[in-house]
Design a protein around this motif. Sequence first.
Motif, PDB file in Angstrom:
ATOM      1  N   LYS A   1     -13.639 -10.909  -4.814  1.00 33.61           N
ATOM      2  CA  LYS A   1     -13.161 -11.278  -3.494  1.00 33.61           C
ATOM      3  C   LYS A   1     -13.523 -12.726  -3.217  1.00 33.61           C
ATOM      4  O   LYS A   1     -14.653 -13.157  -3.465  1.00 33.61           O
ATOM      5  N   PRO A   2     -12.586 -13.514  -2.717  1.00 25.50           N
ATOM      6  CA  PRO A   2     -12.887 -14.925  -2.471  1.00 25.50           C
ATOM      7  C   PRO A   2     -13.831 -15.097  -1.289  1.00 25.50           C
ATOM      8  O   PRO A   2     -13.811 -14.328  -0.327  1.00 25.50           O
ATOM      9  N   ILE A   3     -14.678 -16.097  -1.387  1.00 28.27           N
ATOM     10  CA  ILE A   3     -15.581 -16.451  -0.308  1.00 28.27           C
ATOM     11  C   ILE A   3     -15.293 -17.895   0.085  1.00 28.27           C
ATOM     12  O   ILE A   3     -14.703 -18.666  -0.684  1.00 28.27           O
ATOM     13  N   GLN A   4     -15.705 -18.230   1.277  1.00 26.16           N
ATOM     14  CA  GLN A   4     -15.389 -19.551   1.805  1.00 26.16           C
ATOM     15  C   GLN A   4     -16.252 -20.604   1.144  1.00 26.16           C
ATOM     16  O   GLN A   4     -17.463 -20.438   0.987  1.00 26.16           O
ATOM     17  N   VAL A   5     -15.598 -21.716   0.778  1.00 22.51           N
ATOM     18  CA  VAL A   5     -16.274 -22.848   0.134  1.00 22.51           C
ATOM     19  C   VAL A   5     -16.066 -24.067   1.000  1.00 22.51           C
ATOM     20  O   VAL A   5     -14.943 -24.349   1.442  1.00 22.51           O
ATOM     21  N   SER A   6     -17.143 -24.777   1.276  1.00 22.16           N
ATOM     22  CA  SER A   6     -17.041 -25.974   2.108  1.00 22.16           C
ATOM     23  C   SER A   6     -16.424 -27.124   1.325  1.00 22.16           C
ATOM     24  O   SER A   6     -16.173 -27.043   0.109  1.00 22.16           O
ATOM     25  N   ALA A   7     -16.182 -28.227   2.030  1.00 20.73           N
ATOM     26  CA  ALA A   7     -15.518 -29.372   1.395  1.00 20.73           C
ATOM     27  C   ALA A   7     -16.360 -29.986   0.295  1.00 20.73           C
ATOM     28  O   ALA A   7     -15.802 -30.547  -0.677  1.00 20.73           O
ATOM     29  N   ASP A   8     -17.684 -29.911   0.407  1.00 21.45           N
ATOM     30  CA  ASP A   8     -18.529 -30.495  -0.640  1.00 21.45           C
ATOM     31  C   ASP A   8     -18.786 -29.533  -1.793  1.00 21.45           C
ATOM     32  O   ASP A   8     -19.535 -29.846  -2.707  1.00 21.45           O
ATOM     33  N   GLY A   9     -18.210 -28.313  -1.726  1.00 22.94           N
ATOM     34  CA  GLY A   9     -18.357 -27.348  -2.802  1.00 22.94           C
ATOM     35  C   GLY A   9     -19.457 -26.335  -2.602  1.00 22.94           C
ATOM     36  O   GLY A   9     -19.661 -25.467  -3.467  1.00 22.94           O
ATOM     37  N   SER A  10     -20.183 -26.403  -1.532  1.00 26.27           N
ATOM     38  CA  SER A  10     -21.250 -25.438  -1.285  1.00 26.27           C
ATOM     39  C   SER A  10     -20.673 -24.200  -0.593  1.00 26.27           C
ATOM     40  O   SER A  10     -19.656 -24.262   0.093  1.00 26.27           O
ATOM     41  N   PHE A  11     -21.409 -23.105  -0.747  1.00 26.16           N
ATOM     42  CA  PHE A  11     -20.957 -21.835  -0.147  1.00 26.16           C
ATOM     43  C   PHE A  11     -22.181 -20.966   0.095  1.00 26.16           C
ATOM     44  O   PHE A  11     -23.227 -21.109  -0.539  1.00 26.16           O
ATOM     45  N   ALA A  12     -22.052 -20.040   1.082  1.00 30.09           N
ATOM     46  CA  ALA A  12     -23.088 -19.067   1.405  1.00 30.09           C
ATOM     47  C   ALA A  12     -22.411 -17.870   2.036  1.00 30.09           C
ATOM     48  O   ALA A  12     -21.620 -18.002   2.975  1.00 30.09           O
ATOM     49  N   GLN A  13     -22.744 -16.691   1.504  1.00 31.09           N
ATOM     50  CA  GLN A  13     -22.071 -15.476   1.955  1.00 31.09           C
ATOM     51  C   GLN A  13     -23.085 -14.340   1.936  1.00 31.09           C
ATOM     52  O   GLN A  13     -23.764 -14.116   0.947  1.00 31.09           O
ATOM     53  N   ARG A  14     -23.214 -13.619   3.089  1.00 35.02           N
ATOM     54  CA  ARG A  14     -24.105 -12.477   3.130  1.00 35.02           C
ATOM     55  C   ARG A  14     -23.403 -11.277   2.514  1.00 35.02           C
ATOM     56  O   ARG A  14     -22.274 -10.945   2.882  1.00 35.02           O
ATOM     57  N   MET A  15     -24.128 -10.644   1.567  1.00 36.61           N
ATOM     58  CA  MET A  15     -23.580  -9.517   0.842  1.00 36.61           C
ATOM     59  C   MET A  15     -24.371  -8.257   1.240  1.00 36.61           C
ATOM     60  O   MET A  15     -25.566  -8.320   1.528  1.00 36.61           O
ATOM     61  N   SER A  16     -23.715  -7.152   1.242  1.00 32.78           N
ATOM     62  CA  SER A  16     -24.351  -5.883   1.620  1.00 32.78           C
ATOM     63  C   SER A  16     -24.498  -4.993   0.410  1.00 32.78           C
ATOM     64  O   SER A  16     -23.662  -5.012  -0.505  1.00 32.78           O
ATOM     65  N   VAL A  17     -25.610  -4.212   0.425  1.00 32.98           N
ATOM     66  CA  VAL A  17     -25.852  -3.215  -0.622  1.00 32.98           C
ATOM     67  C   VAL A  17     -25.883  -1.872   0.092  1.00 32.98           C
ATOM     68  O   VAL A  17     -26.828  -1.558   0.833  1.00 32.98           O
ATOM     69  N   SER A  18     -24.923  -1.090  -0.132  1.00 34.57           N
ATOM     70  CA  SER A  18     -24.749   0.125   0.673  1.00 34.57           C
ATOM     71  C   SER A  18     -25.705   1.249   0.297  1.00 34.57           C
ATOM     72  O   SER A  18     -26.024   2.103   1.112  1.00 34.57           O
ATOM     73  N   SER A  19     -26.194   1.292  -0.945  1.00 29.06           N
ATOM     74  CA  SER A  19     -27.039   2.428  -1.369  1.00 29.06           C
ATOM     75  C   SER A  19     -28.084   1.937  -2.350  1.00 29.06           C
ATOM     76  O   SER A  19     -27.990   0.823  -2.897  1.00 29.06           O
ATOM     77  N   VAL A  20     -29.058   2.811  -2.562  1.00 24.25           N
ATOM     78  CA  VAL A  20     -30.125   2.493  -3.519  1.00 24.25           C
ATOM     79  C   VAL A  20     -29.559   2.597  -4.916  1.00 24.25           C
ATOM     80  O   VAL A  20     -28.845   3.526  -5.262  1.00 24.25           O
ATOM     81  N   GLY A  21     -29.942   1.600  -5.727  1.00 19.69           N
ATOM     82  CA  GLY A  21     -29.462   1.579  -7.100  1.00 19.69           C
ATOM     83  C   GLY A  21     -29.144   0.170  -7.543  1.00 19.69           C
ATOM     84  O   GLY A  21     -29.317  -0.814  -6.817  1.00 19.69           O
ATOM     85  N   SER A  22     -28.661   0.078  -8.756  1.00 16.39           N
ATOM     86  CA  SER A  22     -28.360  -1.238  -9.342  1.00 16.39           C
ATOM     87  C   SER A  22     -26.878  -1.550  -9.171  1.00 16.39           C
ATOM     88  O   SER A  22     -26.009  -0.697  -9.360  1.00 16.39           O
ATOM     89  N   THR A  23     -26.607  -2.792  -8.881  1.00 12.96           N
ATOM     90  CA  THR A  23     -25.231  -3.277  -8.721  1.00 12.96           C
ATOM     91  C   THR A  23     -25.112  -4.628  -9.410  1.00 12.96           C
ATOM     92  O   THR A  23     -25.935  -5.525  -9.172  1.00 12.96           O
ATOM     93  N   ASN A  24     -24.100  -4.759 -10.247  1.00 12.66           N
ATOM     94  CA  ASN A  24     -23.835  -6.036 -10.934  1.00 12.66           C
ATOM     95  C   ASN A  24     -22.683  -6.743 -10.213  1.00 12.66           C
ATOM     96  O   ASN A  24     -21.598  -6.203 -10.048  1.00 12.66           O
TER      97      ASN A  24
END
Length: 618
Positions: free
Chosen positions: A455-478
């Motif tokens: 899924k695309p995330i927003q990237v600023s003009a200088d190339g930096s980005f920050a996006q909060r991600m959620s982990v819905s359940s206990v376990g490993s996610t790649n």
Amino acid sequence: MHCPECGTKASPGAATCGGCGFALATLASAQKGAATARTMVGVSLSDLAKGPNASMAVDPDAPTLVKPGSNGPARPVVPPSPENRTIVGMPALAPSEGRKPAPAHAPAQTLLGVAVPNAASPSAAPAVKAPPPAEGTLLGVARPGIAPLRASAPIVDGEPAGREREMPHELGATIMPDEMERYRGKNPRPSSRDKLARKRLVLPPMQPRGGEVVRERARKNRKRALPVIITAGLLVVFAVVFTLLYSSPPPLTARVKATPEGREAVEIECKSCPDGTKVQIGAASADIKKHTALVTLPAPLALGENRLKVSIDRPGSGRDESVGVSVHVSYRLRPDLTGLANEKPSVHVAVEAVGGTEITIDGKPAAVKDGPAVHVIDVAADCTGPADEPATLKRRVPYVVQTEGGTREEGAVDVAVGIVPLHIDAPGPRVIVDGETFVLAGRTMKGAEVLAAGKPIQVSADGSFAQRMSVSSVGSTNIEVRAKAPGMAPRIVPIAVRRVEKLAAAAHEFMTDKPLGYTAFASTQASDVGKAAVVSGEIVEARTQNHQTIFLLDVPAKEGCPKGQGPCRVRLVHGFPNPAKAGDVITAYGQLGKPFSAPGSSVVPEIQVAFTMPGERK
């Protein structure tokens, strides 16, 4: 003496006339008293008197029988008999009626088969004048001017009434001197025709026939055309020899080549072109450098023969020209970068060839019999892992071509394409959290696109980005973070996220993998990057930037720092906002990163922190 044929005066004793070539010997013999007059057919009048009717004298002045009803006097006609010889086409002569025979010295003159009356006796009855000979006619054939007179025309002195008596001058006539005198006596004033008869007759030159004229002109034309043909042949031979012996090398050569971006181009080599010369093929152009230019084509060439027009624009006052070049494409191997957009990036090599060509690429046969083939090269490993700066993906794919004619060619397809940079600040390559969210932050090049978990995330003009991600359940996610840009290979950074209920349980489990301690990773090498590591110590410095916390940890002697060499420092990079501060003692669990080198300080080990626990390690 004058020639009776043309009127030219002849020398005494001459045998022939100098004007017309008439034989004068007969005239001379007649003057000597010859008794027999010669005719052209060789029959004399004296011979006609011989035979059974020899006693009958032939009156040369007697006319021939005229048509019944004519106004001329009727004369008896000699009955026909075998002994009476007649001239062809004329009636027989009538016997004389008591007249004396003609004198021997005045033989009668005849035309061809026509008897001429003797003019010696003035008392002779008028006779019909023999018609003039028809020029070019057969014996006995009538022609206008020699037909019998009309019955109503009177005869005066043997001549038709109303017509001036003309001097006989027909070809082949023989006139005796006394006959000439008699003629002159009766006609003291010669007519204009008689005057013309005495003049020399000049005939125009004979003209050749039509067929002969055509043949003569053709012969002359052949004579005139022969030098031209010989000259043209020599020029052709000279041109061929000059071409073979003195042919100059072509001004430029062209061959098909692939660009590093995978596009098809024509490489132009011009020995006579200085640097800065502009060469152009259609709308595409390039500048010559070291006698070579690579012109990228907007569309690939067709298999087989391709005729191209290359415009050469030399700098300054150099000669400009347009040169036609022929580029033969019997096969084509070109890189195809469309596979870089796949989930697993790959580079394709498109293979095309004409019938009967066999191609082996990278040691594997390419099936080109049923159409174009594609050779796939996996480049996912080259595109995986964080990178702060752009990199270049290079591949050299060897191939072997066996043409239908038996020619073997070897080469390689070179692939060179840039890779988009991507750096992950948070949460790091491996993260263990006991909460439901974390922050994904990092930077890339300007204009690049970043996707997290597809899924695309927003990237600023200088190339930096920050996006909060959620982990819905206990376990490993790649999570796979990918940065891509047009015309470049993507950069992929995988992130392993694990959610646990308690961090203490995760620490106990982490130690079961026997991670490296300070003594082991103090002298870390490049091959140790990514291995599990654990360290405890006091925080000397702490700061937060780009959604991550950086600690400078002082390792005590019991953690493996040699005595007398301290302090022993380790740099910790945690991709979470960590509440710990300077002076606190913590234990960091994570994996080794590349050694960190700060300006003006020594190189220190670095650990990518997965999680931290307060206090020392037990």
